[in-house]
Design an enzyme around this catalytic site. Structure first.
Site: not given
Ligand code: NAD
Length: 491
Positions: A185, A261, A294, A393
């Site tokens: 997804k 992650e 991140c 963040e």
């Molecule tokens: P997000 O958490 O808003 O969304 C990530 C994914 O989760 C998307 O595909 C979204 O549609 C899905 N999602 C959202 N709510 C959900 C739910 N309730 N159930 C299942 N899926 C759901 O994050 P984002 O805004 O897309 O990305 C930015 C964040 O990702 C930042 O906090 C960043 O630090 C983190 N990030 C972490 C890493 C790592 O490896 N640690 C790498 C890249 C990004």
């Protein structure tokens, strides 16, 4: 970009429209133009994908056929490489990432090894290990015992928009190499790199139907089916800490393992014996890809004794950050991914000002860019460790600078975070840097400009930056279950 991306979902081996036929727009964050549309998957589509992944895992023989898995991963690798340039243009268009980033972590680096390394490890992974003979109860019965590693089963893979192909490939490679099936997804902001993978899997590989499914959706909650479904054995998620907590809570109902992650608030720590002229300007690299990484070290810790010298170096470094059109190879930074994200970043900048931090540079929206979701490279100084801008963040091109008194104080500030993902330490003495590194509670650290990254290098977080590791042996093992078997040794 002339070529329009793949709009269809991949469910049970078929490239399909969403049930109901709805689509959602894919928007270029640098121009605000609609690039095209993607099928808007529903909860029913997701349930169908989960059922397909379940059936494929249980019945296709994928889990027990390492030769098939190696061949199929090789086919997928070749298919991706054949479309590498189209993928590059597509990433720049839908992510808004500078094209420069695609020659490294955004595309070329993961494409080189995220699939090939796990595929090679299929032969080298320790699938079985002997514990040796033992009389376990001391009652005269000698037993041979072995530990077997087996695939977890159906893995729900949920990914964000910032380095989408990097994150997807670094999950897909290990998930498939270890013999699992998966439902991906992707983030709604950047669906096409994922749907492209779906098309390549369907059209250019022998991966059995249902082993890989790709369900894009504009609705975040369609992903929740993966957390709650009893047919999903595990969720592998990269994204924000808030969403990670929600996924973990939802997954607890079926007690499925979660691999998370999450976010970070990492430090660049420059010790007082460092060469400031080379170490300090590098801190402005938090602006690379508009700070949307991140593991970006977004807190710069500098010794109070050399604070003014550091600020004198930072000003020109920030002024030198080239930004704007992400297709221009001279730019380090494009826009942030969406208007929502831009507003969020600006909200933190306003909060920093209100908290009394001093702006060394930036802090606004660039006047010369009238389209696209841009934020100026921004540097706050005189920041207190407990201010929101030092704790939250921001995920934008924003650095906060915090002075420290001595190494102990620097370690205390570094660890004063609910996150623990990454960081950098620079010292004139590598052993001193290693000593400090051992005291910092994060999953990765670069010393004296060193880079830890690689498909063979475990990556993940301490504390609220996550659970589990991606890549490396740890990143293979996480997609396995453990079975211990014993049998009597014949006298
Ligand atoms: P997000 O958490 O808003 O969304 C990530 C994914 O989760 C998307 O595909 C979204 O549609 C899905 N999602 C959202 N709510 C959900 C739910 N309730 N159930 C299942 N899926 C759901 O994050 P984002 O805004 O897309 O990305 C930015 C964040 O990702 C930042 O906090 C960043 O630090 C983190 N990030 C972490 C890493 C790592 O490896 N640690 C790498 C890249 C990004």
């Amino acid at each position: 970009m002339s070529e329009v991306g793949e709009r269809r979902l991949l469910i049970d081996g078929e490239l399909v429209e969403a049930s109901g036929g709805a689509t959602f727009d894919n928007v270029n964050p640098a121009t605000e133009e609609v690039l095209g549309v993607t099928a808007d998957g529903t909860a029913a589509d997701m349930e169908r994908a989960v059922a397909a992944a379940r059936r494929a895992f249980d019945e296709s023989g994928w889990a027990t056929d390492p030769e098939l898995r190696k061949r199929c991963l090789g086919q997928l690798q070749a298919a991706l490489e054949a479309e590498q340039e189209a993928l590059r243009a597509e990433l720049v268009a839908e992510v808004g990432c500078p094209i420069l980033s695609t020659w490294g972590p955004q595309l070329d680096a993961p494409l080189k090894e995220a699939i090939t390394w796990p595929a090679e490890m299929i032969d080298r992974f320790e699938w079985k290990r002997s514990l040796g003979p033992k009389d376990p109860f001391g009652m005269g019965s000698l037993n041979e015992r072995e530990v077997w590693k087996e695939p977890v089963g159906v893995v729900g893979v949920i990914t964000p928009w910032n380095f989408p192909i990097e994150i997807i490939l670094n999950k897909l490679g290990p998930v498939l190499a270890m013999g699992n099936s998966m439902v991906l997804k992707p983030a709604p902001d950047t669906p096409w790199n994922a749907t492209r993978i779906g098309r390549l899997v369907a059209e250019q590989t022998d991966i059995p139907a249902g082993i890989v499914n790709v369900v894009a959706s504009s609705d975040h909650l369609v992903g929740e089916v993966l957390s709650t479904s009893p047919d999903v054995d595990m969720v592998a998620f990269t994204g924000s800490t808030a969403t990670g907590k929600r996924i973990m809570a939802a997954a607890s109902e079926t007690l499925k393992p979660v691999f998370l992650e999450l976010g970070g608030k990492s430090v660049t720590m420059v010790l007082d014996d460092a060469d400031f002229a080379s170490a300090i300007p590098g801190a402005a690299m938090v602006c690379f890809h508009a700070g949307q990484g991140c593991a970006m070290p977004t807190r710069l810790l500098v010794p109070r004794s050399r604070y003014d010298e550091a600020l004198d170096l930072l000003g020109p470094a920030f002024a030198g950050i080239s930004y704007g059109d992400p297709t221009d190879a001279s730019n380090l930074m494009g826009p942030v991914v969406s208007a929502r994200q831009r507003d969020r970043v600006m909200g933190y900048i306003d909060q920093g000002k209100a908290e009394g931090a001093r702006l060394l540079c930036g802090g606004g929206r660039p006047a010369h860019l009238d389209r696209g979701w841009f934020v100026e490279p921004t540097c706050f100084v005189d920041v207190e460790p407990d201010m929101a801008i030092a704790q939250e963040e921001i995920f934008g091109p924003v650095l906060v600078v915090i002075p420290f008194d001595d190494d102990d104080h620097a370690v205390e500030i570094a660890n004063n975070s609910r996150y623990g993902l990454s960081g950098m330490i620079t010292s004139g003495d590598l052993e001193r840097a290693k000593g400090v590194a051992a005291r910092i509670r994060t999953g990765t650290l670069g010393l004296n400009g060193g880079i830890w990254y690689g498909a063979d290098a475990p990556f993940g977080g301490y504390k609220q930056s996550g659970i589990g590791r991606q890549c490396g042996i740890e990143g293979l093992e996480i997609f396995t279950e453990t079975k211990t078997v014993g049998w009597p040794v014949q006298p």
